[in-house]
Design an enzyme around this catalytic site. Structure first.
Site, PDB file in Angstrom:
ATOM      1  CD  GLU A 102      -0.461   7.711  -4.224  1.00  0.00           C
ATOM      2  OE1 GLU A 102       0.253   8.546  -5.008  1.00  0.00           O
ATOM      3  OE2 GLU A 102      -0.204   6.512  -4.561  1.00  0.00           O
ATOM      4  CG  HIS A 158       4.354  -2.336  -1.850  1.00  0.00           C
ATOM      5  ND1 HIS A 158       5.011  -1.592  -2.747  1.00  0.00           N
ATOM      6  CD2 HIS A 158       3.204  -2.139  -2.563  1.00  0.00           C
ATOM      7  CE1 HIS A 158       4.474  -1.017  -3.925  1.00  0.00           C
ATOM      8  NE2 HIS A 158       3.322  -1.502  -3.683  1.00  0.00           N
TER       9      HIS A 158
END
Ligand SMILES: Cc1ncc(C[n+]2csc(CCOP(=O)(O)OP(=O)(O)O)c2C)c(N)n1
Ligand SMILES: [Mg+2]
Length: 821
Positions: free
Chosen positions: A531, A598
């Protein structure tokens, strides 16, 4: 088509061993006499190398005196900011830049004054007078040039050297006549016309940004290489490893199209001075015995890693000469472990308690400037007097530049207003630059997704029954995003997109379905699960002039790219005084049903950071138009999408137009009008607020005006205030945890702007200040239509006959807050 990288059991299970080839260490055996005899260097070159090293030393000593003594050669000055000096590292800096061209771009660190000067002096030497004049006259409207023009000089080259020296010093002293108008300062200064690109206060921060710069050079065919100047201690940083891998991904060799094969044209130049601040990399904080070994096995070439004696500029020049050929052959990237030594402290307050006097003295004995000077004299290239003349001339320049830079009348400070003006460019491109012959693989009309969408209703409502259509029948949120993005791919050759599973998987939530058949690898590719590198490379790609659309599947993964989002993507436009643009769109999705790691809405984190635009559309119509604006603008945009909305069709506008259109970032939209209560929503809460509005109206006779924020930064409060003037009541809803969420800022602002019009307190309905629980418990956590109605009843207007399910007393709320929830 499925890519052809077959994993064959018989092959991968075979017994084998891997040979990792050896890594050269200090193999340079040349001397100055050899270099001159072979014609690699001339006498003038030798003197220039000496000059540039002396110049850097003089600069750093000047700053050292100012920091320690509060004056330099009788010029008093109190410099409040940092000064990480590189006394002793001049051979590495000058050797590195000696052969580099202005179009080779250096990205550096907190300790990069020397590298900036070395690269600048190298560029000045290589640029024609006319070009130098043009650069100096046009840069920041000639504001830097006007100061150095106060002193007369003999040549354009001399003028350019003064420009570089003064521009950097004024930058360090936070003056508006500095090369970045004082908005960068010591650790961030840069000057792109000479190929000096952002230097970075975050250790290792330049690794992935420079990789992105190299990606731009490769994909767009721009000349030159990128160099990441990072310290030895940056080898402990995850993003550095991510950058090493990213720049060397296997797909560059296996999958990328002919003409675009091979790793990125970048040198990771580790300025290995053996120390972090006081921690020692080799032997203490790091596992390697030789820094260069960290490249072992990273690709078939071990990234051409070498350890170089950076104390000797000739060894560094030799390495760059050889490695530039490697890069030109498409065999990058390169890792160089450049051994050097920082005689100065980490910073002026450093007492060097972590090393012995003896060690420092040993390195002073092999001082790189003295060593080179001795070789020059021994080879009869110049006399000691000649060298002294070089040092004296350099000193004189330092004194002149310092006098100009400390004087507030000559070198004033930047105003707050000027800083505000460069936070965003707010530019939107009028015309997209078009595409080249091989930038797309087929005409848009032949794309299978385009054809599928063509068969769908553009309205989300069935005209005959009035019912809501599903995404099989009507254009959905993800279709709308696709339409906007694919339009840009077919009209903007600079645009590339990447992220995890962006290609064959169709993007994590099928926004990119059909994209793979239209785009070559160089424009759409799967990134590693990195990321930090995804965002960091996008930043570098954009700084160089590209436009990047990158994706982090889940908003929760932003933490892995925290520095790149919060410190890099957000800051460089302003720190460049508006010279750089940052056309990066970062797509993040807000999940649900996947639990605590999440399913979080982190809009507040991004909206809190100055320098980021933040949008969060909730309808297909808005998604398409806002994406078009994001991809047309030159500011960084964090583009939030809710996983609850990907499959939704358009229910508020009559249709999602097939044509391209833009919705300006920052404009909220009234989705439903009403007169008794305003509900302002962020993201997917729009739909639950709509349900609440319908209940409030049908069951309790309360007419609700529903406004979808659509954007968080920037934001036009006018439509909200106008609504509150009418209704006198405001409730805000967001899926973000209530504490510190962005709707709190909105509530405060509305209260300030419209206090006289409010008949009730402004109320917030957010998610609980808990972890997101399992899917089955989500209704306890996220706002629902019921919790919105309940909040109206408890805090805004009592609803006759409504039975609250919770304790809304002040005492209950205070108890929760005391408990940290
Ligand atoms: C991400 C990050 N962590 C910590 C720091 C604080 N810091 C500044 S310089 C430095 C040491 C860096 O050492 P190295 O990368 O070897 O560069 P050098 O200072 O030796 O040039 C540290 C820990 C920082 N600026 N950034
Ligand atoms: Mg170091």
């Amino acid at each position: 088509m499925v890519k052809q990288l077959m994993v064959v059991p018989e092959k991968v299970r075979r017994s084998d061993s891997v040979e990792i080839s050896s890594i050269p260490v200090n193999q340079y055996k040349g001397t100055l006499a050899d270099e001159i005899a072979t014609g690699n260097l001339s006498r003038d070159d030798a003197l220039k190398i000496y000059h540039d090293m002396v110049f850097i030393r003089g600069f750093e000593q000047m700053l050292g005196e100012i920091k320690k003594l509060g004056s330099f050669k009788g010029i008093p000055y109190d410099h409040k900011g940092p000064a990480h000096l590189s006394v002793g590292q001049e051979g590495a800096a000058v050797g590195e830049s000696f052969l580099l061209q202005p179009h080779d771009h250096l990205y550096g660190s907190h300790r990069s004054h020397g590298e900036i000067l070395a690269k600048g002096l190298s560029a000045i030497e290589k640029m024609a007078d006319g070009e130098l004049t043009r650069v100096m006259e046009s840069y920041l409207d000639g504001d830097v040039l006007r100061i150095v023009e106060r002193e007369s000089v003999e040549s354009i080259t001399e003028r350019a050297i003064d420009f570089l020296l003064y521009g950097l010093l004024a930058e360090i002293f936070a003056r508006r006549t500095g090369v970045n108008r004082g908005m960068g300062g010591s650790m961030h200064a840069f000057f792109t016309p000479f190929g000096v690109y952002p230097n970075n206060a975050l250790v290792g921060g330049s690794a992935d940004i420079a990789a992105g710069a190299a990606l731009y050079k490769k994909v767009q065919g721009a000349p030159g290489i990128a160099v990441a100047n990072i310290g030895d201690a940056s080898t402990g940083c995850g993003p550095v490893w991510e950058a090493l891998n990213f720049s060397s991904m296997g797909q560059f060799w296996t999958l990328w199209e002919e003409g675009f094969r091979g790793g990125l044209p970048i040198v990771f130049a580790f300025m290995n001075n053996f120390y972090g601040m006081g921690g020692q990399t080799q032997g203490e904080t790091m596992a390697f015995e030789r820094l260069a070994c960290l490249a072992s096995g990273l690709n078939r070439y071990n990234m051409h890693a070498e350890t170089i004696d950076g104390n000797n500029p000739l060894a560094v020049i030799d390495a760059f000469r050889r490695k530039s050929q490697v890069l030109a052959a498409g065999e990058g990237p390169v890792v160089l472990d450049i051994l050097t030594y920082r005689q100065s402290g980490h910073s002026p307050s450093d007492a060097s308690a972590y090393r012995t006097r003896e060690e420092i003295d040993l390195w002073r004995e092999v001082d790189p400037i003295r060593e080179l000077g001795t070789e020059i004299v021994n080879n009869g290239l110049a006399s000691n007097e000649d060298l002294k003349a070089i040092r004296d001339a350099s000193d004189a320049k330092m004194v002149r530049a310092c006098r100009l830079a400390v004087d507030l009348d000559i070198s004033p400070r930047t105003t707050g207003n000027e800083i505000a003006q460069v936070m965003f460019s707010h530019e939107t491109e009028i015309a997209l630059p078009g595409i080249g012959e091989n930038d797309v693989l087929k005409p848009l009309a032949e794309n299978s997704r385009v054809k599928t969408i063509a068969g769908k209703s553009r309205s989300g409502i069935d005209p005959s029954s009035g019912t809501v259509l599903g995404e099989q029948k009507a254009v959905s949120f993800r279709d709308a995003l696709f339409e906007s993005i694919v339009h840009h791919f077919y009209h903007d050759r600079r645009l590339i997109a990447y992220g995890e599973e962006n290609r064959d998987w169709d993007g994590a939530f099928a926004v990119y379905r059909g994209m793979t058949e239209s785009l070559p690898y160089r424009r759409l590719f799967n990134s590693p699960i990195s990321e930090a590198a995804i965002v960091g490379t996008a930043v570098g790609y954009a700084i160089e002039g590209g436009r990047a659309l990158v994706e982090l599947m889940y908003c929760d993964f932003m933490g892995r790219a925290g520095d790149e989002i919060f410190n890099q993507m957000a800051k460089w436009q302003a720190m460049s005084a508006g010279v750089l643009r940052m056309p990066v769109v970062l797509r993040v999705s807000v999940g649900s049903k996947y639990g605590a790691q999440h399913s979080q809405d982190w809009t507040a984190l991004t909206a809190h950071i100055p320098g980021l635009k933040v949008v969060f559309p909730a309808t297909p119509y808005d998604a398409k138009g806002l994406m078009a604006s994001a991809l047309s603008g030159n500011d960084p945009v964090v583009f939030f999408e809710s996983q609850r909305t990907y499959g939704l069709t358009e229910q508020f506008k009559s249709e999602v137009p097939a044509e391209y259109y833009k919705i300006p970032i920052g404009t909220p939209d009234v989705k439903r009008s009403g007169s008794d209560l305003t509900i302002l929503t962020v993201g997917a809460t729009l739909y639950r607020a709509l349900e609440a509005a319908e209940r409030l109206e049908s069951e309790f006779g309360l007419s609700v005006e529903l406004i979808d924020a659509r954007s968080l930064v920037p934001f036009d409060y006018e439509p909200v205030i106008e609504s509150v003037r009418k209704t006198g009541r405001l409730l805000l809803a967001s899926d973000a945890c209530e504490r510190g969420s962005f709707v709190n800022t909105m509530a405060t602002t509305v209260q300030q702007l419209a206090f006289d019009h409010l008949d009730a307190p402004v109320v917030i309905v957010g998610a609980r200040n808990w972890i997101t629980p399992a899917a089955e418990l989500e209704d306890l956590f996220f706002p629902t239509a019921t919790s919105i109605v309940e909040a109206v009843h408890a805090h805004i207007v009592p609803l006759t006959g409504f039975q609250p399910t919770e304790d809304h007393t002040a005492a209950a709320r205070m108890r929760d807050i005391r408990d940290g929830v």
